[in-house]
Design a protein around this motif. Structure first.
Motif, PDB file in Angstrom:
ATOM      1  N   MET A  28       0.820  -1.217   0.000  1.00 21.68           N
ATOM      2  CA  MET A  28       0.000   0.000   0.000  1.00 21.68           C
ATOM      3  C   MET A  28       0.849   1.260   0.000  1.00 21.68           C
ATOM      4  SD  MET A  28      -3.173  -0.546  -0.219  1.00 21.68           S
ATOM      5  CE  MET A  28      -3.905   0.962   0.407  1.00 21.68           C
ATOM      6  N   PHE A  29       1.969   1.224   0.718  1.00 24.99           N
ATOM      7  CA  PHE A  29       2.875   2.384   0.706  1.00 24.99           C
ATOM      8  C   PHE A  29       3.344   2.638  -0.724  1.00 24.99           C
ATOM      9  CE2 PHE A  29       4.625   1.698   5.322  1.00 24.99           C
ATOM     10  CZ  PHE A  29       3.408   2.133   5.814  1.00 24.99           C
ATOM     11  N   GLY A  32       0.369   3.763  -2.986  1.00 20.51           N
ATOM     12  CA  GLY A  32      -0.062   5.125  -2.673  1.00 20.51           C
ATOM     13  C   GLY A  32       0.936   6.138  -3.202  1.00 20.51           C
ATOM     14  N   PHE A  48      -4.740   4.252  -8.356  1.00 25.01           N
ATOM     15  CA  PHE A  48      -5.613   4.712  -7.272  1.00 25.01           C
ATOM     16  C   PHE A  48      -6.718   3.701  -6.985  1.00 25.01           C
ATOM     17  CE2 PHE A  48      -4.048   9.186  -7.345  1.00 25.01           C
ATOM     18  CZ  PHE A  48      -3.856   9.286  -5.984  1.00 25.01           C
ATOM     19  N   HIS A  51      -5.124   0.961  -5.109  1.00 27.46           N
ATOM     20  CA  HIS A  51      -4.756   1.429  -3.771  1.00 27.46           C
ATOM     21  C   HIS A  51      -5.992   1.454  -2.860  1.00 27.46           C
ATOM     22  CE1 HIS A  51      -2.514   3.745  -0.788  1.00 27.46           C
ATOM     23  NE2 HIS A  51      -3.537   4.576  -0.702  1.00 27.46           N
ATOM     24  N   LYS A  52      -7.070   1.975  -3.399  1.00 27.02           N
ATOM     25  CA  LYS A  52      -8.291   2.101  -2.597  1.00 27.02           C
ATOM     26  C   LYS A  52      -8.944   0.736  -2.348  1.00 27.02           C
ATOM     27  CE  LYS A  52      -9.250   6.751  -4.368  1.00 27.02           C
ATOM     28  NZ  LYS A  52     -10.203   7.541  -5.176  1.00 27.02           N
ATOM     29  N   GLY A  55      -6.886  -1.097   0.067  1.00 27.23           N
ATOM     30  CA  GLY A  55      -6.941  -0.394   1.348  1.00 27.23           C
ATOM     31  C   GLY A  55      -8.223  -0.707   2.113  1.00 27.23           C
ATOM     32  N   MET A 103      -5.464   4.828   8.950  1.00 25.66           N
ATOM     33  CA  MET A 103      -4.922   4.997   7.590  1.00 25.66           C
ATOM     34  C   MET A 103      -6.007   4.748   6.527  1.00 25.66           C
ATOM     35  SD  MET A 103      -1.629   5.584   6.725  1.00 25.66           S
ATOM     36  CE  MET A 103      -1.472   6.332   5.121  1.00 25.66           C
ATOM     37  N   PRO A 104      -6.632   3.569   6.508  1.00 26.71           N
ATOM     38  CA  PRO A 104      -7.672   3.383   5.486  1.00 26.71           C
ATOM     39  C   PRO A 104      -8.892   4.284   5.703  1.00 26.71           C
ATOM     40  CG  PRO A 104      -7.493   1.419   6.873  1.00 26.71           C
ATOM     41  CD  PRO A 104      -6.344   2.315   7.226  1.00 26.71           C
ATOM     42  N   GLY A 107      -8.141   7.572   4.268  1.00 20.40           N
ATOM     43  CA  GLY A 107      -8.168   7.428   2.810  1.00 20.40           C
ATOM     44  C   GLY A 107      -9.591   7.426   2.288  1.00 20.40           C
ATOM     45  N   GLU A 141      -6.259  14.586   3.162  1.00 20.42           N
ATOM     46  CA  GLU A 141      -4.999  14.216   2.501  1.00 20.42           C
ATOM     47  C   GLU A 141      -3.817  14.454   3.428  1.00 20.42           C
ATOM     48  OE1 GLU A 141      -6.391  15.075  -2.120  1.00 20.42           O
ATOM     49  OE2 GLU A 141      -4.950  16.438  -1.165  1.00 20.42           O
ATOM     50  N   HIS A 144      -3.876  11.749   6.053  1.00 20.43           N
ATOM     51  CA  HIS A 144      -3.429  10.483   5.461  1.00 20.43           C
ATOM     52  C   HIS A 144      -1.899  10.462   5.339  1.00 20.43           C
ATOM     53  CE1 HIS A 144      -4.800   6.854   3.403  1.00 20.43           C
ATOM     54  NE2 HIS A 144      -4.052   7.088   2.341  1.00 20.43           N
ATOM     55  N   LEU A 145      -1.356  11.576   4.882  1.00 15.43           N
ATOM     56  CA  LEU A 145       0.103  11.667   4.689  1.00 15.43           C
ATOM     57  C   LEU A 145       0.824  11.667   6.038  1.00 15.43           C
ATOM     58  CD1 LEU A 145       2.407  12.014   2.638  1.00 15.43           C
ATOM     59  CD2 LEU A 145       2.106  14.481   2.827  1.00 15.43           C
ATOM     60  N   PHE A 148       0.886   8.333   7.483  1.00 10.85           N
ATOM     61  CA  PHE A 148       1.880   7.517   6.794  1.00 10.85           C
ATOM     62  C   PHE A 148       3.237   7.664   7.476  1.00 10.85           C
ATOM     63  CE2 PHE A 148       5.277   7.850   3.519  1.00 10.85           C
ATOM     64  CZ  PHE A 148       5.458   6.488   3.304  1.00 10.85           C
TER      65      PHE A 148
HETATM   66  C1  HEM Z   1      -3.601   0.727   5.201  1.00 12.65           C
HETATM   67  C2  HEM Z   1      -4.141   1.431   4.290  1.00 12.65           C
HETATM   68  C3  HEM Z   1      -3.489   2.538   3.509  1.00 12.65           C
HETATM   69  C4  HEM Z   1      -2.179   2.937   3.430  1.00 12.65           C
HETATM   70  C5  HEM Z   1      -0.986   2.343   4.143  1.00 12.65           C
HETATM   71  C6  HEM Z   1      -2.134   4.069   2.521  1.00 12.65           C
HETATM   72  C7  HEM Z   1      -0.981   4.740   2.164  1.00 12.65           C
HETATM   73  C8  HEM Z   1      -0.934   5.814   1.309  1.00 12.65           C
HETATM   74  C9  HEM Z   1       0.257   6.526   0.940  1.00 12.65           C
HETATM   75  C10 HEM Z   1       1.669   6.188   1.413  1.00 12.65           C
HETATM   76  C11 HEM Z   1      -0.102   7.525   0.119  1.00 12.65           C
HETATM   77  C12 HEM Z   1       0.806   8.566  -0.522  1.00 12.65           C
HETATM   78  C13 HEM Z   1       0.776   9.820   0.294  1.00 12.65           C
HETATM   79  C14 HEM Z   1       1.305  10.989  -0.461  1.00 12.65           C
HETATM   80  O1  HEM Z   1       2.362  10.859  -1.106  1.00 12.65           O
HETATM   81  O2  HEM Z   1       0.655  12.035  -0.393  1.00 12.65           O
HETATM   82  C15 HEM Z   1      -1.522   7.471  -0.052  1.00 12.65           C
HETATM   83  C16 HEM Z   1      -2.273   8.346  -0.808  1.00 12.65           C
HETATM   84  C17 HEM Z   1      -3.627   8.227  -0.989  1.00 12.65           C
HETATM   85  N1  HEM Z   1      -4.451   7.255  -0.483  1.00 12.65           N
HETATM   86 FE1  HEM Z   1      -3.926   5.800   0.776  1.00 12.65          FE
HETATM   87  N2  HEM Z   1      -3.394   4.334   2.066  1.00 12.65           N
HETATM   88  C18 HEM Z   1      -4.247   3.422   2.649  1.00 12.65           C
HETATM   89  C19 HEM Z   1      -5.599   3.304   2.441  1.00 12.65           C
HETATM   90  C20 HEM Z   1      -6.328   4.098   1.579  1.00 12.65           C
HETATM   91  C21 HEM Z   1      -7.731   3.927   1.316  1.00 12.65           C
HETATM   92  C22 HEM Z   1      -8.621   2.838   1.907  1.00 12.65           C
HETATM   93  C23 HEM Z   1      -8.070   4.908   0.441  1.00 12.65           C
HETATM   94  C24 HEM Z   1      -9.421   5.223  -0.189  1.00 12.65           C
HETATM   95  C25 HEM Z   1     -10.489   4.501  -0.144  1.00 12.65           C
HETATM   96  C26 HEM Z   1      -6.884   5.694   0.159  1.00 12.65           C
HETATM   97  C27 HEM Z   1      -6.848   6.771  -0.665  1.00 12.65           C
HETATM   98  C28 HEM Z   1      -5.724   7.506  -0.930  1.00 12.65           C
HETATM   99  C29 HEM Z   1      -5.737   8.676  -1.743  1.00 12.65           C
HETATM  100  C30 HEM Z   1      -6.945   9.293  -2.435  1.00 12.65           C
HETATM  101  C31 HEM Z   1      -4.418   9.143  -1.779  1.00 12.65           C
HETATM  102  C32 HEM Z   1      -3.906  10.391  -2.503  1.00 12.65           C
HETATM  103  C33 HEM Z   1      -3.838  11.511  -1.508  1.00 12.65           C
HETATM  104  C34 HEM Z   1      -3.222  12.748  -2.079  1.00 12.65           C
HETATM  105  O3  HEM Z   1      -3.397  13.008  -3.275  1.00 12.65           O
HETATM  106  O4  HEM Z   1      -2.576  13.448  -1.311  1.00 12.65           O
HETATM  107  N3  HEM Z   1      -5.840   5.166   0.879  1.00 12.65           N
HETATM  108  N4  HEM Z   1      -2.015   6.421   0.681  1.00 12.65           N
END
Ligand code: HEM
Ligand code: HEM
Lengths: 190, 189
Positions: A28-29, A32, A48, A51-52, A55, A103-104, A107, A141, A144-145, A148
């Protein structure tokens, strides 16, 4: 070999969940990070979507893992641990569970606020948990970051501690979590 | 001899007056909606254009005189997702900086059923003009009318989604366009 934990050993279910989830989270890392940094294109959207999808699947798995944890005995900490180490180990594990949920969830909030549709595995439409709102999206966002980076810090501590137990204390903390040990589950302590 | 003459002219006059008053329509923007449903990874999402103008001359009894002239401000695109709207304004999609408006001008209208009509016209999106036929439903109650039309366009016919998007189905090729106009007859004076 037992599916359930005993007070001396981790059962197969707990071990499998631990390692399976660990691999998924590292995936996931990467996903993402790749999705965010890849230039706008159909592949970016697919990164994406995966990832979603993964996640949200992880969220379900983690909930199951927590339920399993609560329904099972937890192996006692290795006897060699210092007094101050126990609460620290416990707190770090609780925090790991918290970020594995947060985290999720964060997200999911980004996804809802950005108002993109998502069909999990092309089958089930993921419901929204937040209103479509650009400001909320930006905040989520950031959360989430930030989560992370907290996650990364916790994992460094976690892996560092596991290796410390193994190579410095030379106790069975790491080996009793490893799959190979399941054959002798509930067995001797090193 | 005078009576029959008068009786012939009067209804004709009435008809003319009716034409002038009843055939020109103004859009009630509060209630009207013009937009499309496109799909993202197979899931439809609705998008509307917040700003458009329409000059409509229509009388169900005289379809030969009808004229529909609609101009859409493409920049007003709104899919309830700021990121997606910005994306759609970009070069590869509507390219609104270069093509701020989409236009439709009718060339012919004919009746096809009780409340059903068909509109032929020229549709210009992103600088690409194509002939289209748009079936529509017209329901009139004196000075109020509702016009409803749906049709499916292929986005690639208008160069919407260029580069990889032109061949990749993740953003569906078929786009369902919908128009729902609530109209008020223009009253003279
Ligand atoms: C254990 C679960 C998860 C982990 C470890 C994780 C990890 C990450 C990481 C490392 C990034 C990149 C951060 C960045 O560079 O800005 C990211 C971005 C993102 N994640 Fe996740 N994520 C998880 C779950 C989810 C879920 C469930 C969703 C949506 C249903 C989601 C939606 C997104 C979105 C939309 C971004 C882009 C955010 C941005 O544009 O700044 N993530 N995620
Ligand atoms: C994303 C990666 C990981 C996550 C989220 C994670 C999470 C956790 C959590 C929450 C626990 C506590 C279990 C409980 O008390 O219910 C745990 C235990 C453990 N983890 Fe991890 N872990 C990860 C990766 C690793 C890695 C890479 C190692 C080894 C180098 C490791 C070694 C251990 C060990 C040895 C235990 C057992 C601790 C004990 O018996 O008290 N983990 N892990």
């Amino acid at each position: 070999m037992s599916l359930r934990n005993s007070d001396q050993s981790w059962g197969t279910v707990a071990k499998t969940l631990h390692w399976f989830i660990a691999v998924m989270i590292l995936g996931m890392f990467v996903l993402g990070w790749a999705a965010v940094n890849y230039p706008m294109s159909p592949l970016k959207l697919r990164l994406f979507i995966w990832h979603k999808t993964l996640g949200i699947s992880l969220l379900a798995l983690v909930l199951f893992r927590i339920a399993w944890r609560l329904a099972n005995p937890t192996p006692v900490p290795p006897s060699g641990m210092r007094r101050w180490e126990r609460p620290l180990a416990r707190a770090s594990h609780v925090l790991l569970y918290v970020v594995m949920l947060a985290m999720p969830l964060s997200g999911w909030v980004i996804h809802s606020a950005a108002n993109f549709p998502l069909k999990l595995y092309g089958l089930v439409l993921l419901p929204s948990i937040a209103p479509a709102d650009k400001a909320l999206q930006t905040q989520a966002e950031l959360v989430h970051l930030t989560l992370f980076w907290i996650f990364v810090a916790l994992l460094l501590l976690h892996v560092g501690a596991a290796l410390h137990h193994h190579f410095v204390y030379r106790d069975d903390t790491l080996t009793r979590m490893l799959p190979a040990r399941s054959k002798a589950a509930g067995g001797t302590r090193a | 001899m005078r009576l029959p003459k008068q009786s012939a002219i009067l209804p004709l006059l009435a008809l003319c007056a009716g034409d002038l008053e009843g055939a020109q329509w103004n859009v009630d923007h509060e209630r009207s909606k013009l937009g499309f449903i496109a799909s993202y990874d197979g899931v439809g999402f609705e998008t509307v254009f917040r700003r458009f103008t329409a000059s409509i001359r229509f009388d169900a009894q005289h379809t030969g005189d009808a004229l529909f002239d609609v101009r859409v401000d493409v920049d007003s695109v709104d899919s309830n997702s700021a990121d997606r709207d910005d994306g759609m304004r970009g070069e590869e999609w509507f390219s609104t900086a270069r093509f701020p408006s989409a236009d439709f001008v009718s060339t012919a209208v004919r009746q096809t059923g009780a409340s059903m009509f068909q509109l032929d016209g020229r549709l210009t999106i992103k600088g690409v003009t194509r002939d289209v036929t748009l079936p529509f439903f017209w329901n009139q109650d004196r000075d109020r009318a509702r016009m409803q039309a749906n049709t499916v366009l292929r986005r690639t016919d208008y160069a919407i989604g260029t580069g990889e998007w032109a061949t990749d189905p993740i953003i569906g090729f078929d786009v369902e366009v919908f128009v729902e106009l609530h109209l008020l007859a223009e009253t003279s004076r």
